[in-house]
Write a protein that holds these residues in place. Sequence first.
Motif, PDB file in Angstrom:
ATOM      1  N   GLU A 147     -30.566  37.733 -30.825  1.00  0.00           N
ATOM      2  CA  GLU A 147     -30.511  38.858 -29.890  1.00  0.00           C
ATOM      3  C   GLU A 147     -29.848  40.003 -30.637  1.00  0.00           C
ATOM      4  N   VAL A 148     -30.513  41.140 -30.665  1.00  0.00           N
ATOM      5  CA  VAL A 148     -30.027  42.306 -31.400  1.00  0.00           C
ATOM      6  C   VAL A 148     -29.898  43.474 -30.439  1.00  0.00           C
ATOM      7  N   THR A 149     -28.727  44.106 -30.448  1.00  0.00           N
ATOM      8  CA  THR A 149     -28.518  45.330 -29.684  1.00  0.00           C
ATOM      9  C   THR A 149     -28.151  46.441 -30.652  1.00  0.00           C
ATOM     10  N   VAL A 150     -28.861  47.548 -30.549  1.00  0.00           N
ATOM     11  CA  VAL A 150     -28.555  48.744 -31.335  1.00  0.00           C
ATOM     12  C   VAL A 150     -28.042  49.797 -30.364  1.00  0.00           C
ATOM     13  N   HIS A 151     -26.827  50.246 -30.608  1.00  0.00           N
ATOM     14  CA  HIS A 151     -26.202  51.299 -29.803  1.00  0.00           C
ATOM     15  C   HIS A 151     -26.312  52.621 -30.557  1.00  0.00           C
ATOM     16  N   LYS A 152     -26.596  53.669 -29.812  1.00  0.00           N
ATOM     17  CA  LYS A 152     -26.678  55.024 -30.375  1.00  0.00           C
ATOM     18  C   LYS A 152     -25.751  55.910 -29.550  1.00  0.00           C
ATOM     19  N   PRO A 153     -24.444  55.799 -29.804  1.00  0.00           N
ATOM     20  CA  PRO A 153     -23.471  56.483 -28.947  1.00  0.00           C
ATOM     21  C   PRO A 153     -23.497  58.009 -29.046  1.00  0.00           C
ATOM     22  N   ALA A 154     -24.131  58.552 -30.080  1.00  0.00           N
ATOM     23  CA  ALA A 154     -24.208  60.009 -30.215  1.00  0.00           C
ATOM     24  C   ALA A 154     -25.642  60.497 -30.003  1.00  0.00           C
ATOM     25  N   ALA A 155     -26.397  59.793 -29.197  1.00  0.00           N
ATOM     26  CA  ALA A 155     -27.782  60.189 -28.921  1.00  0.00           C
ATOM     27  C   ALA A 155     -27.821  61.619 -28.380  1.00  0.00           C
ATOM     28  N   PRO A 156     -28.860  62.364 -28.725  1.00  0.00           N
ATOM     29  CA  PRO A 156     -28.948  63.762 -28.294  1.00  0.00           C
ATOM     30  C   PRO A 156     -29.356  63.889 -26.824  1.00  0.00           C
ATOM     31  N   ILE A 157     -28.405  63.622 -25.955  1.00  0.00           N
ATOM     32  CA  ILE A 157     -28.619  63.726 -24.516  1.00  0.00           C
ATOM     33  C   ILE A 157     -27.692  64.824 -24.003  1.00  0.00           C
ATOM     34  N   PRO A 158     -28.214  65.803 -23.270  1.00  0.00           N
ATOM     35  CA  PRO A 158     -27.385  66.950 -22.869  1.00  0.00           C
ATOM     36  C   PRO A 158     -26.527  66.704 -21.626  1.00  0.00           C
ATOM     37  N   HIS A 159     -26.168  65.459 -21.382  1.00  0.00           N
ATOM     38  CA  HIS A 159     -25.357  65.107 -20.224  1.00  0.00           C
ATOM     39  C   HIS A 159     -24.287  64.115 -20.671  1.00  0.00           C
ATOM     40  N   PRO A 160     -23.172  64.068 -19.983  1.00  0.00           N
ATOM     41  CA  PRO A 160     -22.154  63.074 -20.339  1.00  0.00           C
ATOM     42  C   PRO A 160     -22.711  61.651 -20.188  1.00  0.00           C
ATOM     43  N   PHE A 161     -22.463  60.814 -21.179  1.00  0.00           N
ATOM     44  CA  PHE A 161     -22.879  59.409 -21.113  1.00  0.00           C
ATOM     45  C   PHE A 161     -21.969  58.606 -22.028  1.00  0.00           C
ATOM     46  N   THR A 162     -21.952  57.322 -21.809  1.00  0.00           N
ATOM     47  CA  THR A 162     -21.111  56.435 -22.602  1.00  0.00           C
ATOM     48  C   THR A 162     -21.857  55.846 -23.782  1.00  0.00           C
ATOM     49  N   ASP A 163     -23.090  55.415 -23.551  1.00  0.00           N
ATOM     50  CA  ASP A 163     -23.817  54.727 -24.606  1.00  0.00           C
ATOM     51  C   ASP A 163     -25.306  54.701 -24.278  1.00  0.00           C
ATOM     52  N   VAL A 164     -26.101  54.631 -25.310  1.00  0.00           N
ATOM     53  CA  VAL A 164     -27.530  54.329 -25.203  1.00  0.00           C
ATOM     54  C   VAL A 164     -27.735  53.114 -26.091  1.00  0.00           C
ATOM     55  N   ALA A 165     -28.407  52.105 -25.586  1.00  0.00           N
ATOM     56  CA  ALA A 165     -28.612  50.892 -26.372  1.00  0.00           C
ATOM     57  C   ALA A 165     -29.966  50.277 -26.064  1.00  0.00           C
ATOM     58  N   VAL A 166     -30.492  49.595 -27.058  1.00  0.00           N
ATOM     59  CA  VAL A 166     -31.712  48.813 -26.924  1.00  0.00           C
ATOM     60  C   VAL A 166     -31.365  47.396 -27.346  1.00  0.00           C
ATOM     61  N   THR A 167     -31.775  46.426 -26.546  1.00  0.00           N
ATOM     62  CA  THR A 167     -31.560  45.018 -26.873  1.00  0.00           C
ATOM     63  C   THR A 167     -32.903  44.313 -26.929  1.00  0.00           C
ATOM     64  N   ILE A 168     -33.106  43.550 -28.007  1.00  0.00           N
ATOM     65  CA  ILE A 168     -34.313  42.737 -28.132  1.00  0.00           C
ATOM     66  C   ILE A 168     -33.911  41.301 -28.420  1.00  0.00           C
ATOM     67  N   THR A 169     -34.762  40.376 -28.017  1.00  0.00           N
ATOM     68  CA  THR A 169     -34.560  38.969 -28.293  1.00  0.00           C
ATOM     69  C   THR A 169     -35.798  38.458 -28.995  1.00  0.00           C
ATOM     70  N   ARG A 170     -35.590  37.776 -30.114  1.00  0.00           N
ATOM     71  CA  ARG A 170     -36.706  37.227 -30.879  1.00  0.00           C
ATOM     72  C   ARG A 170     -36.387  35.780 -31.238  1.00  0.00           C
ATOM     73  N   SER A 171     -37.442  34.980 -31.378  1.00  0.00           N
ATOM     74  CA  SER A 171     -37.247  33.585 -31.771  1.00  0.00           C
ATOM     75  C   SER A 171     -38.409  33.126 -32.632  1.00  0.00           C
ATOM     76  N   ARG A 172     -38.224  31.998 -33.274  1.00  0.00           N
ATOM     77  CA  ARG A 172     -39.266  31.425 -34.117  1.00  0.00           C
ATOM     78  C   ARG A 172     -40.361  30.788 -33.291  1.00  0.00           C
ATOM     79  N   VAL A 173     -40.050  30.407 -32.077  1.00  0.00           N
ATOM     80  CA  VAL A 173     -40.990  29.650 -31.260  1.00  0.00           C
ATOM     81  C   VAL A 173     -41.906  30.555 -30.471  1.00  0.00           C
TER      82      VAL A 173
END
Length: 120
Positions: free
Chosen positions: A94-120
Amino acid sequence: MTDRIELRGLRARGFHGVLPAERELGQEFVVDVALGLDLRPAAEKDDVALTVHYGELADRLVEVVTGEPVDLIETLAERLAEVCLADPRVLSTEVTVHKPAAPIPHPFTDVAVTITRSRV
């Protein structure tokens, strides 16, 4: 039963994003990964060679974040998952990438994408 190794809050500067300023100036990305694998062999023998060395994994993940730029953090997450699954002992990730300085013109805490991958 699947055991887990987790690496949380790995930070690296990358140049990912759709906007030209993101590609020129770069920004910090934060990565969390969880690996699903059987830790019994390493625990029974107390041998680091029988598990995923999280320090070496961190080096490989940072190489991806600081490497070739992509437009989407979804793509970045996919590349990081591929790194995690490159070790044949890892059954899932499971991988989460956070982009805390994303170019969003509003107050926010975090932007993140989470993916889950497996061999099966």
